[in-house]
Design a protein around this motif. Sequence first.
Motif, PDB file in Angstrom:
ATOM      1  N   THR A  91       0.825  -1.212   0.000  1.00 35.47           N
ATOM      2  CA  THR A  91       0.000   0.000   0.000  1.00 35.47           C
ATOM      3  C   THR A  91       0.855   1.255   0.000  1.00 35.47           C
ATOM      4  OG1 THR A  91      -1.745  -1.185   1.190  1.00 35.47           O
ATOM      5  CG2 THR A  91      -1.808   1.224   1.252  1.00 35.47           C
ATOM      6  N   MET A  92       1.941   1.244   0.762  1.00 36.05           N
ATOM      7  CA  MET A  92       2.811   2.420   0.827  1.00 36.05           C
ATOM      8  C   MET A  92       3.413   2.741  -0.533  1.00 36.05           C
ATOM      9  SD  MET A  92       3.740   4.628   3.120  1.00 36.05           S
ATOM     10  CE  MET A  92       3.412   3.707   4.627  1.00 36.05           C
ATOM     11  N   ARG A  93       3.824   1.724  -1.255  1.00 33.17           N
ATOM     12  CA  ARG A  93       4.419   1.951  -2.570  1.00 33.17           C
ATOM     13  C   ARG A  93       3.367   2.448  -3.567  1.00 33.17           C
ATOM     14  NH1 ARG A  93       9.020   0.806  -5.241  1.00 33.17           N
ATOM     15  NH2 ARG A  93       8.891   0.408  -7.481  1.00 33.17           N
ATOM     16  N   ILE A  94       2.158   1.919  -3.490  1.00 31.72           N
ATOM     17  CA  ILE A  94       1.088   2.391  -4.381  1.00 31.72           C
ATOM     18  C   ILE A  94       0.790   3.861  -4.114  1.00 31.72           C
ATOM     19  CG2 ILE A  94      -1.353   2.140  -4.928  1.00 31.72           C
ATOM     20  CD1 ILE A  94      -1.080  -0.840  -4.483  1.00 31.72           C
ATOM     21  N   VAL A  95       0.784   4.238  -2.836  1.00 33.26           N
ATOM     22  CA  VAL A  95       0.473   5.624  -2.480  1.00 33.26           C
ATOM     23  C   VAL A  95       1.539   6.568  -3.016  1.00 33.26           C
ATOM     24  CG1 VAL A  95       0.306   7.223  -0.538  1.00 33.26           C
ATOM     25  CG2 VAL A  95      -0.924   5.044  -0.462  1.00 33.26           C
ATOM     26  N   PHE A  96       2.823   6.226  -2.809  1.00 37.17           N
ATOM     27  CA  PHE A  96       3.904   7.141  -3.173  1.00 37.17           C
ATOM     28  C   PHE A  96       4.288   7.061  -4.645  1.00 37.17           C
ATOM     29  CE2 PHE A  96       4.535   7.060   1.426  1.00 37.17           C
ATOM     30  CZ  PHE A  96       4.761   8.401   1.680  1.00 37.17           C
ATOM     31  N   LYS A  97       4.004   5.949  -5.302  1.00 38.52           N
ATOM     32  CA  LYS A  97       4.397   5.795  -6.704  1.00 38.52           C
ATOM     33  C   LYS A  97       3.235   6.002  -7.678  1.00 38.52           C
ATOM     34  CE  LYS A  97       8.747   4.723  -6.047  1.00 38.52           C
ATOM     35  NZ  LYS A  97       9.848   5.571  -6.564  1.00 38.52           N
ATOM     36  N   ASN A  98       2.020   5.648  -7.264  1.00 43.77           N
ATOM     37  CA  ASN A  98       0.885   5.710  -8.184  1.00 43.77           C
ATOM     38  C   ASN A  98      -0.060   6.870  -7.913  1.00 43.77           C
ATOM     39  OD1 ASN A  98       2.015   3.333  -9.012  1.00 43.77           O
ATOM     40  ND2 ASN A  98       0.210   2.084  -8.748  1.00 43.77           N
ATOM     41  N   LEU A  99      -0.287   7.185  -6.636  1.00 39.94           N
ATOM     42  CA  LEU A  99      -1.325   8.148  -6.288  1.00 39.94           C
ATOM     43  C   LEU A  99      -0.801   9.576  -6.145  1.00 39.94           C
ATOM     44  CD1 LEU A  99      -3.348   6.013  -3.689  1.00 39.94           C
ATOM     45  CD2 LEU A  99      -3.750   6.271  -6.132  1.00 39.94           C
ATOM     46  N   LEU A 100       0.182   9.768  -5.248  1.00 38.48           N
ATOM     47  CA  LEU A 100       0.656  11.124  -4.970  1.00 38.48           C
ATOM     48  C   LEU A 100       1.296  11.809  -6.180  1.00 38.48           C
ATOM     49  CD1 LEU A 100       2.028  10.910  -1.325  1.00 38.48           C
ATOM     50  CD2 LEU A 100      -0.152  11.783  -2.137  1.00 38.48           C
ATOM     51  N   PRO A 101       2.098  11.118  -7.011  1.00 42.20           N
ATOM     52  CA  PRO A 101       2.627  11.816  -8.198  1.00 42.20           C
ATOM     53  C   PRO A 101       1.538  12.344  -9.122  1.00 42.20           C
ATOM     54  CG  PRO A 101       3.876   9.825  -7.799  1.00 42.20           C
ATOM     55  CD  PRO A 101       2.715   9.785  -6.858  1.00 42.20           C
ATOM     56  N   TYR A 102       0.411  11.678  -9.154  1.00 46.93           N
ATOM     57  CA  TYR A 102      -0.701  12.140  -9.982  1.00 46.93           C
ATOM     58  C   TYR A 102      -1.309  13.426  -9.435  1.00 46.93           C
ATOM     59  CZ  TYR A 102      -5.013  11.839 -12.728  1.00 46.93           C
ATOM     60  OH  TYR A 102      -6.048  12.102 -13.591  1.00 46.93           O
ATOM     61  N   LEU A 103      -1.117  13.697  -8.134  1.00 49.27           N
ATOM     62  CA  LEU A 103      -1.746  14.841  -7.479  1.00 49.27           C
ATOM     63  C   LEU A 103      -0.772  15.979  -7.214  1.00 49.27           C
ATOM     64  CD1 LEU A 103      -3.875  12.888  -4.836  1.00 49.27           C
ATOM     65  CD2 LEU A 103      -4.589  13.687  -7.081  1.00 49.27           C
ATOM     66  N   VAL A 104       0.411  15.940  -7.826  1.00 46.98           N
ATOM     67  CA  VAL A 104       1.419  16.973  -7.561  1.00 46.98           C
ATOM     68  C   VAL A 104       0.880  18.359  -7.890  1.00 46.98           C
ATOM     69  CG1 VAL A 104       3.637  17.878  -8.343  1.00 46.98           C
ATOM     70  CG2 VAL A 104       3.414  15.474  -7.784  1.00 46.98           C
ATOM     71  N   SER A 105       0.209  18.494  -9.009  1.00 47.73           N
ATOM     72  CA  SER A 105      -0.245  19.816  -9.438  1.00 47.73           C
ATOM     73  C   SER A 105      -1.278  20.394  -8.483  1.00 47.73           C
ATOM     74  CB  SER A 105      -0.824  19.731 -10.856  1.00 47.73           C
ATOM     75  OG  SER A 105      -1.921  18.834 -10.897  1.00 47.73           O
ATOM     76  N   VAL A 106      -2.263  19.598  -8.083  1.00 46.82           N
ATOM     77  CA  VAL A 106      -3.309  20.120  -7.207  1.00 46.82           C
ATOM     78  C   VAL A 106      -2.780  20.360  -5.797  1.00 46.82           C
ATOM     79  CG1 VAL A 106      -5.206  19.149  -8.532  1.00 46.82           C
ATOM     80  CG2 VAL A 106      -4.115  17.752  -6.800  1.00 46.82           C
ATOM     81  N   ILE A 107      -1.854  19.511  -5.323  1.00 48.17           N
ATOM     82  CA  ILE A 107      -1.269  19.729  -4.006  1.00 48.17           C
ATOM     83  C   ILE A 107      -0.455  21.015  -3.996  1.00 48.17           C
ATOM     84  CG2 ILE A 107       0.432  18.843  -2.370  1.00 48.17           C
ATOM     85  CD1 ILE A 107      -0.522  16.029  -3.051  1.00 48.17           C
TER      86      ILE A 107
END
Length: 356
Positions: free
Chosen positions: A256-272
């Motif tokens: 789960t940690m790898r999915i969050v940091f590799k798949n989810l958060l990079p997709y949200l860089v712009s909005v964050i």
Amino acid sequence: MKRYRDSRTDQLGDALNQQLKEHLEAGSGAASASAPSAESVATGLDDKELFSFAGFDASEAERGGYSNYSYWRATLRVFFKNRIAVFFLIVMILTLAFTFIQPLLPNQRDPLTIHYNESGRTLSNLAPGEQGFIFGTNNIGQDIWARIWAGTRTSLFIGFTVACVEAVLGILMGVLWGYVRKLDFFFTELYNVCDNIPQTLLLILISYILNPGIDTIIFALCLTGWLSMARFIRNQIIIIRDRDYNLASRCLGTSTMRIVFKNLLPYLVSVITMRMALSIPSAIGNEVFVTYIGIGLPLDTPSLGNLIEAGRELMTIPFLRYQLYFPVAVLAVITISFYVIGNAFADAADPKNHVK
């Protein structure tokens, strides 16, 4: 019976392929012996020198059209094409730099010192430029120029600290809230309870319970400030958590940690990035509002809130309104700069704007 038929069919196919191959080799050999090719006649080379097998390189086969692509380099390239954002970025950098350089410059006065004339009277309410005071003095003889830059340092420190705390807590809680389904009920109830408490009432209670100061303001603003960020991240995570690449990662046993940091958060860089850029002026505005209603920083701590509150009391006196205009102008420059920079960087961080 079916297996016997399949084996006979395979044998017949192999025999026909062998006969066709021998026939083609015999025909090509006779043609080459009877007449050389036009290319060999023109160049003086035989067919073995004209034609050769191309080598196979696995790394070349895997290389795409954008092999040297860098996400952050492409983001900065798109961002610096926006001239308005670059202009406000320069303004913001100069403002931040000057807030720290200003006390080191020669002939600078202390923001808390009360100045007197030769007869012992305070130099109160001097006009801008009078007797060497760039922005004049306030009603007790303090240098407004020095107080504005000291207040800007204080307000920016509060804004950056609150924004960082809200980002860390908001992203962490939002990811857990949106991705881990078992925690959805707990975080939903926590959000409903905390969100129904008026922030102004909470700030008033904390200011009365704790001693007024920078730490108290930061604690009060961070106590519930992360809720909006957490809810925003949660909604974004719900949108993308069940997409094909995330389902494939879970099926392959990815943690789960790898999915969050590799798949989810990079997709949200712009909005964050955009939310963080907007939270800094929002925190400064909250500090100004809290000071405006009389529960903010003490008067001996310069801040934009204290300066605006002091200038507000002089709005009815026309020749003293400059004491409000100067801090409001600095606050407006900071707020507008962060807003423009945040939106421009959010657009530049979108990968769809990288490849033309």
